[in-house]
Write an enzyme that holds these catalytic residues in place. Structure first.
Site, mmCIF file in Angstrom:
data_model
loop_
_atom_site.group_PDB
_atom_site.id
_atom_site.type_symbol
_atom_site.label_atom_id
_atom_site.label_comp_id
_atom_site.label_asym_id
_atom_site.label_seq_id
_atom_site.Cartn_x
_atom_site.Cartn_y
_atom_site.Cartn_z
ATOM 1 N N HIS A 78 0.852 -1.205 0.000
ATOM 2 C CA HIS A 78 0.000 0.000 0.000
ATOM 3 C C HIS A 78 0.885 1.251 0.000
ATOM 4 C CE1 HIS A 78 -4.079 -1.812 0.686
ATOM 5 N NE2 HIS A 78 -3.307 -2.836 0.977
ATOM 6 N N TYR A 348 3.099 -5.799 9.578
ATOM 7 C CA TYR A 348 3.075 -4.335 9.537
ATOM 8 C C TYR A 348 4.223 -3.781 10.381
ATOM 9 C CZ TYR A 348 -1.621 -4.500 7.447
ATOM 10 O OH TYR A 348 -2.698 -4.731 6.614
HETATM 11 C C1 HEM Z 1 -1.406 -11.940 5.175
HETATM 12 C C2 HEM Z 1 -2.113 -10.815 5.180
HETATM 13 C C3 HEM Z 1 -1.542 -9.439 5.046
HETATM 14 C C4 HEM Z 1 -0.246 -9.019 5.035
HETATM 15 C C5 HEM Z 1 1.029 -9.847 5.182
HETATM 16 C C6 HEM Z 1 -0.261 -7.578 4.862
HETATM 17 C C7 HEM Z 1 0.870 -6.787 4.806
HETATM 18 C C8 HEM Z 1 0.862 -5.406 4.809
HETATM 19 C C9 HEM Z 1 2.014 -4.553 4.986
HETATM 20 C C10 HEM Z 1 3.449 -5.069 5.173
HETATM 21 C C11 HEM Z 1 1.595 -3.275 4.952
HETATM 22 C C12 HEM Z 1 2.450 -2.009 5.123
HETATM 23 C C13 HEM Z 1 2.424 -1.610 6.611
HETATM 24 C C14 HEM Z 1 3.213 -0.359 6.941
HETATM 25 O O1 HEM Z 1 4.330 -0.153 6.450
HETATM 26 O O2 HEM Z 1 2.717 0.421 7.776
HETATM 27 C C15 HEM Z 1 0.171 -3.298 4.721
HETATM 28 C C16 HEM Z 1 -0.630 -2.197 4.594
HETATM 29 C C17 HEM Z 1 -2.000 -2.241 4.450
HETATM 30 N N1 HEM Z 1 -2.818 -3.351 4.446
HETATM 31 FE FE1 HEM Z 1 -2.210 -5.237 4.652
HETATM 32 N N2 HEM Z 1 -1.561 -7.165 4.780
HETATM 33 C C18 HEM Z 1 -2.376 -8.268 4.881
HETATM 34 C C19 HEM Z 1 -3.751 -8.298 4.867
HETATM 35 C C20 HEM Z 1 -4.560 -7.199 4.731
HETATM 36 C C21 HEM Z 1 -5.998 -7.225 4.776
HETATM 37 C C22 HEM Z 1 -6.853 -8.482 5.001
HETATM 38 C C23 HEM Z 1 -6.420 -5.943 4.620
HETATM 39 C C24 HEM Z 1 -7.819 -5.398 4.639
HETATM 40 C C25 HEM Z 1 -8.806 -5.946 5.354
HETATM 41 C C26 HEM Z 1 -5.234 -5.108 4.465
HETATM 42 C C27 HEM Z 1 -5.242 -3.743 4.265
HETATM 43 C C28 HEM Z 1 -4.121 -2.945 4.282
HETATM 44 C C29 HEM Z 1 -4.151 -1.511 4.157
HETATM 45 C C30 HEM Z 1 -5.387 -0.628 3.934
HETATM 46 C C31 HEM Z 1 -2.833 -1.073 4.277
HETATM 47 C C32 HEM Z 1 -2.332 0.371 4.222
HETATM 48 C C33 HEM Z 1 -2.453 0.989 5.594
HETATM 49 C C34 HEM Z 1 -1.759 2.340 5.613
HETATM 50 O O3 HEM Z 1 -2.187 3.226 4.841
HETATM 51 O O4 HEM Z 1 -0.780 2.467 6.355
HETATM 52 N N3 HEM Z 1 -4.136 -5.907 4.547
HETATM 53 N N4 HEM Z 1 -0.259 -4.608 4.635
#
Ligand code: HEM
Length: 359
Positions: A78, A348
Site C-alpha cells: 500500500h 506491519y
Molecule cells: C497476510 C495478510 C496481510 C499481510 C502480510 C499484509 C501486509 C501489509 C504490509 C506489510 C503493509 C504495510 C504496513 C506499513 O508499512 O505500515 C500493509 C498495509 C496495508 N494493508 Fe495489509 N496485509 C495483509 C492483509 C490485509 C488485509 C486483510 C487488509 C484489509 C482488510 C489489508 C489492508 C491494508 C491496508 C489498507 C494497508 C495500508 C495501511 C496504511 O495506509 O498504512 N491488509 N499490509
C-alpha cells in the site's frame, strides 16, 4: 531501489495475466528467517528460497521488497497513498453490542490514509487491485483504535502462505528482469482461496474517487458489551456520496494519478461521509476465513458516521508514520482467531520498522 523500468515491466505482466496488480496480490510470506537469511529470501527466484520459504513476517516483507524494489522510507505494501483528517460519531444502536468508546456518541478524532494496494509507489489509479483505507481513532482518555480495510468484500488469502506465494510469483525473473507471467498464472491456478477476490476485481471497475468507494473490514471481530456478552460481527463503510465505478472506457483512458486530486477537490466542496454498517453474525458464519462471505440476509446495524473534512499528500500527512496495525484495538472490540488477521500485525511491524529506519 526500484527503477521505473522494473515497475513498468511488472505492470505489463499484471496486464498480461488479467490486470490484477501486484497490489492485488497479497501473496504468501517468505522463508523462516531461521532457515533462510533475509538476503537470500530477497534474492529473486533463488532456488533455496523457493524450497524453504515459509510464511513469516520477515519473509513476507522481504518478498514484497523483492517484487517491487525497496522504496526507502515508504510502506512496503500500500505504498501509494495520501492522508486525510476528520471525525467519527458512533450510533447508540452499536453500543448495545459493544462497550467501545467508539460508540459513545462523542466526536472522535480520526487520522486516515487512503491507498492503492501493492508496493509500487507509481501504481496506476486505474488498476484493478484493492484500494485501502486505514483509520486511527483517537478515543477519549487517550487510547487508540485502528480499523484498516480494503474495497473488496473478501480477501485473497485464507492463510498467510497464499499472501507470500503471490508476491513470490511476482518477483522479477533474473533472466529477463521481469516477473514471469507463467509463474503468476501458476500462482492463480494453485491457490483457490484467491478465486473470489480475483473474480471481484476482474468484474468491478475501480472507483473514480475514494469518496465513491465502500470499504470492508473483511475479518470477523468480536463485539463485547457492558455485560461481557460477545457478538461476532463484520463491518463495512458505505459512502454517502454513493458508490461509483469507472466505466470501461474511463478505466482504459484515465491518467495514472487522479484519486488524490479527486478526493482533495471533493473535500473543498464540503465534508465526505461514510456510514459504518455492522453485520451481526449467526452460529455457523465463518469466523476465521476472510475469503468467505457471510449470507447476505444477516441483521445490520448502523454503527456510526465517519466524516473526513481535509486531505493532504502522503509525506505531509499525520498518517504517514502511523502503523495502521489492525490489532491496535481498544476495549470493547476484540480479534478472532483468523490467521490472516493475526499475521497482519507482525508484518506491519516489520514494514513500519524498516520504513522509519530508512528516514
Ligand atoms: C497476510 C495478510 C496481510 C499481510 C502480510 C499484509 C501486509 C501489509 C504490509 C506489510 C503493509 C504495510 C504496513 C506499513 O508499512 O505500515 C500493509 C498495509 C496495508 N494493508 Fe495489509 N496485509 C495483509 C492483509 C490485509 C488485509 C486483510 C487488509 C484489509 C482488510 C489489508 C489492508 C491494508 C491496508 C489498507 C494497508 C495500508 C495501511 C496504511 O495506509 O498504512 N491488509 N499490509
Amino acid at each position: 531501489m526500484s527503477n521505473g523500468n522494473e515497475g513498468h515491466s511488472r505492470r505489463q505482466v499484471l496486464t498480461t495475466v488479467g490486470s490484477l496488480s501486484i497490489a492485488g496480490a497479497m501473496g504468501q510470506a517468505i522463508a523462516s528467517s531461521s532457515l533462510v537469511s533475509p538476503a537470500a529470501a530477497a534474492q529473486p527466484n533463488s532456488e533455496i528460497a523457493e524450497k524453504t520459504f515459509e510464511a513469516t513476517a520477515d519473509n513476507v516483507v522481504n518478498t514484497l521488497e523483492a517484487a517491487y524494489g525497496v522504496n526507502r522510507g515508504k510502506r512496503r505494501n500500500h505504498t501509494k497513498g495520501f492522508g486525510a483528517l476528520g471525525i467519527f460519531v458512533g450510533a447508540p444502536e452499536a453500543a448495545e453490542y459493544s462497550r467501545s468508546l467508539l460508540f459513545s456518541g462523542q466526536e472522535i478524532e480520526v487520522v486516515a490514509r487512503f491507498s492503492v494496494a501493492g508496493g509500487d509507489p507509481e501504481a496506476s489509479d486505474t488498476e484493478k487491485s484493492p484500494r485501502g483505507l486505514g483509520l486511527q481513532f483517537r478515543l477519549p482518555g487517550g487510547s487508540l483504535h485502528h480499523i484498516t480495510m480494503i474495497h473488496t468484500p473478501m480477501f485473497f488469502a485464507m492463510m498467510p502462505k497464499t499472501f507470500l506465494d503471490k508476491f513470490l510469483a511476482l518477483r522479477p525473473d533474473p533472466a529477463t528482469g521481469k516477473p514471469n507471467p507463467e509463474k503468476f498464472k501458476a500462482f492463480l491456478n494453485s491457490h483457490p482461496d484467491n478465486t473470489s477476490q480475483f473474480h471481484f476485481l476482474q468484474t468491478t471497475n475501480p472507483p473514480p474517487s475514494y469518496a465513491n468507494c465502500s470499504f470492508y473490514g473483511i475479518h470477523t471481530f468480536k463485539f463485547v458489551n457492558r455485560d461481557n456478552k460477545v457478538t461476532m460481527v463484520r463491518w463495512r463503510f458505505v459512502p454517502q456520496d454513493g458508490e461509483k465505478q469507472l466505466s470501461d472506457a474511463e478505466q482504459k483512458s484515465m491518467p495514472r494519478d487522479f484519486l488524490e486530486k479527486a478526493f482533495i477537490d471533493r473535500t473543498h466542496q464540503g465534508p465526505v461521509r461514510w456510514d459504518m454498517l455492522v453485520t451481526i453474525g449467526q452460529p455457523g458464519d465463518s469466523e476465521d476465513d476472510p475469503t468467505i462471505l457471510w449470507p447476505n440476509n444477516r441483521k445490520e446495524v448502523r454503527a456510526g458516521t465517519l466524516t473526513l473534512s481535509s486531505a493532504m499528500p502522503d509525506p505531509k500527512a499525520g498518517s504517514y508514520k502511523i502503523n495502521f496495525d489492525p490489532l491496535m484495538m481498544a476495549d470493547g472490540i476484540e480479534a478472532t482467531n483468523d490467521p490472516i488477521l493475526l499475521f497482519r500485525s507482525p508484518s506491519y511491524a516489520v514494514s513500519h520498522t524498516r520504513r522509519l529506519r530508512d528516514l
